[in-house]
Design a protein around this motif. Structure first.
Motif, PDB file in Angstrom:
ATOM      1  N   ARG A  97       0.824  -1.205   0.000  1.00 35.36           N
ATOM      2  CA  ARG A  97       0.000   0.000   0.000  1.00 35.36           C
ATOM      3  C   ARG A  97       0.860   1.258   0.000  1.00 35.36           C
ATOM      4  N   GLU A 315      -6.363   5.578   0.139  1.00 34.69           N
ATOM      5  CA  GLU A 315      -6.154   5.418  -1.302  1.00 34.69           C
ATOM      6  C   GLU A 315      -5.182   6.480  -1.793  1.00 34.69           C
ATOM      7  N   SER A 316      -4.318   6.087  -2.698  1.00 39.62           N
ATOM      8  CA  SER A 316      -3.375   7.038  -3.273  1.00 39.62           C
ATOM      9  C   SER A 316      -4.131   8.075  -4.093  1.00 39.62           C
ATOM     10  N   SER A 317      -3.680   9.315  -4.017  1.00 38.75           N
ATOM     11  CA  SER A 317      -4.298  10.362  -4.830  1.00 38.75           C
ATOM     12  C   SER A 317      -3.950  10.188  -6.303  1.00 38.75           C
ATOM     13  N   ARG A 319      -4.210   7.592  -8.955  1.00 40.18           N
ATOM     14  CA  ARG A 319      -4.872   6.312  -9.200  1.00 40.18           C
ATOM     15  C   ARG A 319      -4.680   5.876 -10.649  1.00 40.18           C
ATOM     16  N   ARG A 410      -2.618  11.014 -16.696  1.00 44.23           N
ATOM     17  CA  ARG A 410      -3.635  10.358 -15.878  1.00 44.23           C
ATOM     18  C   ARG A 410      -4.343   9.235 -16.624  1.00 44.23           C
ATOM     19  N   HIS A 413      -1.172   4.010 -17.554  1.00 38.34           N
ATOM     20  CA  HIS A 413      -0.923   3.240 -16.337  1.00 38.34           C
ATOM     21  C   HIS A 413       0.389   3.726 -15.732  1.00 38.34           C
TER      22      HIS A 413
END
Length: 587
Positions: A97, A315-317, A319, A410, A413
């Motif tokens: 994570r 959650e990561s900002s 994504r 964004r 990937h």
């Protein structure tokens, strides 16, 4: 959160846990059966003088005891294995994570806190699982079974159980309730100790250079004293729990003997029955005491679980997109774009940190074309580092778009995006290992020829050949056994080994002398032909040959052009140049 973590991460260990329950059940049954056999020996064997009966029942008790020991050892073994497996999986989940966090999340938690959460906090939850497997499973079996067996022995004395158990639970509950906030505070103060220690180790040279050892010693002593004070307060409460348990246990034992003696005197109870009842009462209270152990550990484990859960649920900002786009060269059935993969474009980009009054970047637009060098220069605080973080998507722009190869980053990937970027950070970091292992971070399958070529371009070949072992020369953690300039050149070589389409040099030439800087820039222009170079610099001499120089001031681009063009058109650039170069060099 504690229950949620246990359910999720103990699921793979369910077979081990089933085995623990089975062996603990066998151990508990044996424990409950032994006092009855002991009562039979006293009331039937000893009273009648039947030696044979005593030997038979005694042999059975010995056999049951050996079985009990074997079950206990096996249960502890499987319980420890389950706890260690859960700890391994939990640490792995935290690492995975955190590895996906952007700079924003890492900054929010802080490295020291993340380290504590993946080590000390996981250990607290792991210890709870181990103690549960060895104590908590047996405790309810012994307490419930003990009550049943005690009532079977003599129902009229069972009121003593109804009095002693609630008294013990109330006393222990009051103590444990006061320990919860102390355990939460302790974890925060452990974070503080780790933070201070990490700062002092990382900044040891600064501490010694300014002769601040005494001040840093006092600072660490303060953080250490805070942890000690909290631990002592929690320890005093923990120490109080055991006298309370022992007081209730001893008073209950005296009460059983006192009231039982009257029943023996009037013939309504036998000695063996009294001994068995006392044994069952002690088993019940000992089970409650074992639960006390758990009650002491659960609050601290719950606090640690909350801290772990906070990391796992964040959650990561940054994504990954649901339907990632690919470059034209990689496009099969997927959508692709024909723009060169190394081309970097920013369209009206803005960025503001959460809660900030004003943005760090506003309206930034430029194109860094493939095969050309784009330089960014500006005063301290102008937003250069933030700009660098947006390029490989370490942050996401809060407005506008950052595009690579014609694709919004964004929509790519992250792994594919980073695979085409070679980043040399402002503070180059080397991993413990060898020169070779550090260079192979850029390209794991690189040949020795490719490694030496990258070193030659980075002007690092000479000093690496002089190191004992050459490519296999040892490198300490952080590269502390090489100079700052050597560390920078090795970091540059690591990026060159990768051969990406986009190179980002974040003030990566600051520790190099002017001659080495010039040779390096010349070699880069030759060996990175066709790739896009973005150079963030403080020193004008490092960027005078750039095809395009962007002047950043207050988060905005206030000038764009070549060195000579900016000398004529940008007052900000002229001020920077005049502060660094002599008038003859600037002309």
């Amino acid at each position: 959160m504690l229950w949620k973590l246990l359910v999720r991460y103990l699921q793979p260990q369910r077979r081990l846990l089933i085995a623990v329950v089975v062996f603990q059940l066998a151990q508990s049954v044996a424990s409950l059966y032994l006092p009855t056999l002991n009562a039979d020996i006293i009331d039937l064997g000893v009273a009648r003088g039947d030696t044979g009966y005593i030997l038979r029942v005694g042999s059975l008790m010995l056999l049951i005891t050996l079985l009990q020991i074997a079950c206990a050892v096996t249960a502890v073994y499987f319980g420890a294995k389950a706890a260690m497996g859960m700890g391994r999986d939990l640490r792995g989940a935290i690492f995975t994570r955190v590895g996906g966090f952007s700079e924003q999340e890492v900054t929010r938690f802080g490295p020291a806190s993340l380290i504590t959460r993946s080590t000390n906090d996981v250990q607290q939850v792991q210890q709870l699982v181990l103690m549960s497997a060895t104590l908590m499973v047996a405790a309810p079996m012994l307490s419930i079974g003990g009550v049943v067996m005690a009532v079977r022995q003599d129902a009229q004395l069972s009121w003593l159980i109804a009095v002693s158990v609630p008294v013990l639970l109330i006393g222990v509950g009051l103590i444990v309730s006061r320990m919860v906030p102390l355990f939460r505070l302790m974890q925060l103060r452990i974070d503080a100790v780790n933070r201070v220690l990490r700062e002092q180790l990382a900044g040891i040279r600064v501490v010694r250079a300014f002769v601040r050892e005494d001040l840093e010693t006092e600072r660490f002593a303060g953080a250490n004293a805070d942890v000690t004070d909290t631990a002592l307060r929690a320890g005093r409460l923990m120490a109080l729990a055991f006298p309370v348990v022992m007081l209730v246990l001893n008073v209950s034992s005296v009460a059983v003997i006192w009231f039982g003696s009257f029943r023996i005197e009037d013939g309504s109870m036998q000695v063996g029955t009294l001994v068995a009842f006392l044994s069952y009462l002690l088993q019940i209270l000992m089970s409650v005491m074992m639960a006390t152990f758990m009650a002491v550990m659960i609050p601290r484990a719950a606090v640690s679980a909350d801290r772990i859960g906070e990391v796992l649920e964040t959650e990561s900002s940054v994504r990954p997109p649901a339907n990632p786009v690919v470059f034209a060269e990689e496009a099969g059935t997927e959508t692709g774009t024909g723009t060169a993969r190394g081309e970097l474009e920013m369209r009206d980009v803005g960025f503001a940190y959460p809660g900030a009054e004003r943005p760090v970047l506003s309206g930034v637009s430029f194109t860094a074309a493939a095969g050309r060098t784009t330089a960014v220069i500006g005063s301290t605080g102008s937003g250069k580092t933030t700009l660098v973080n947006l390029m490989p998507r370490l942050f996401d722009a809060t407005s506008g778009s950052v595009r690579m190869g014609g694709v919004d980053v964004r929509e790519l990937h992250p792994d594919r995006l980073w695979g085409h970027i070679g980043l040399v950070p402002q503070r180059p970091y080397l991993f413990s290992g060898t020169v070779r292992s550090n260079l192979l971070y850029g390209k794991p399958d690189a040949t020795e020829e490719e490694l030496w070529r990258a070193l030659a371009t980075a002007q690092a070949e000479d000093f690496v050949r002089q190191m004992e072992g050459g490519l296999d020369a040892p490198v300490s953690q952080g590269g502390t056994n090489v100079s700052g300039g050597q560390r920078q050149r090795l970091a540059i070589a690591r990026a060159l080994v990768k051969r990406p389409e986009l190179y980002i040099f974040d003030d990566s030439f600051s520790s190099l002398d002017t001659a080495t800087d010039a040779r390096l820039r010349q070699a880069l222009r030759r060996d990175t032909a066709g790739a896009t170079l973005v150079i963030i610099a403080q020193r004008v001499s490092s960027i005078v040959d750039a095809d395009q120089i962007l002047v950043l001031d207050g988060g905005r681009i206030v000038g764009c052009g070549t060195h000579r063009e900016l000398l004529e058109t940008s007052e900000t650039y002229r001020e920077i140049v005049s502060s660094q170069l002599a008038a003859e060099e600037a002309a």
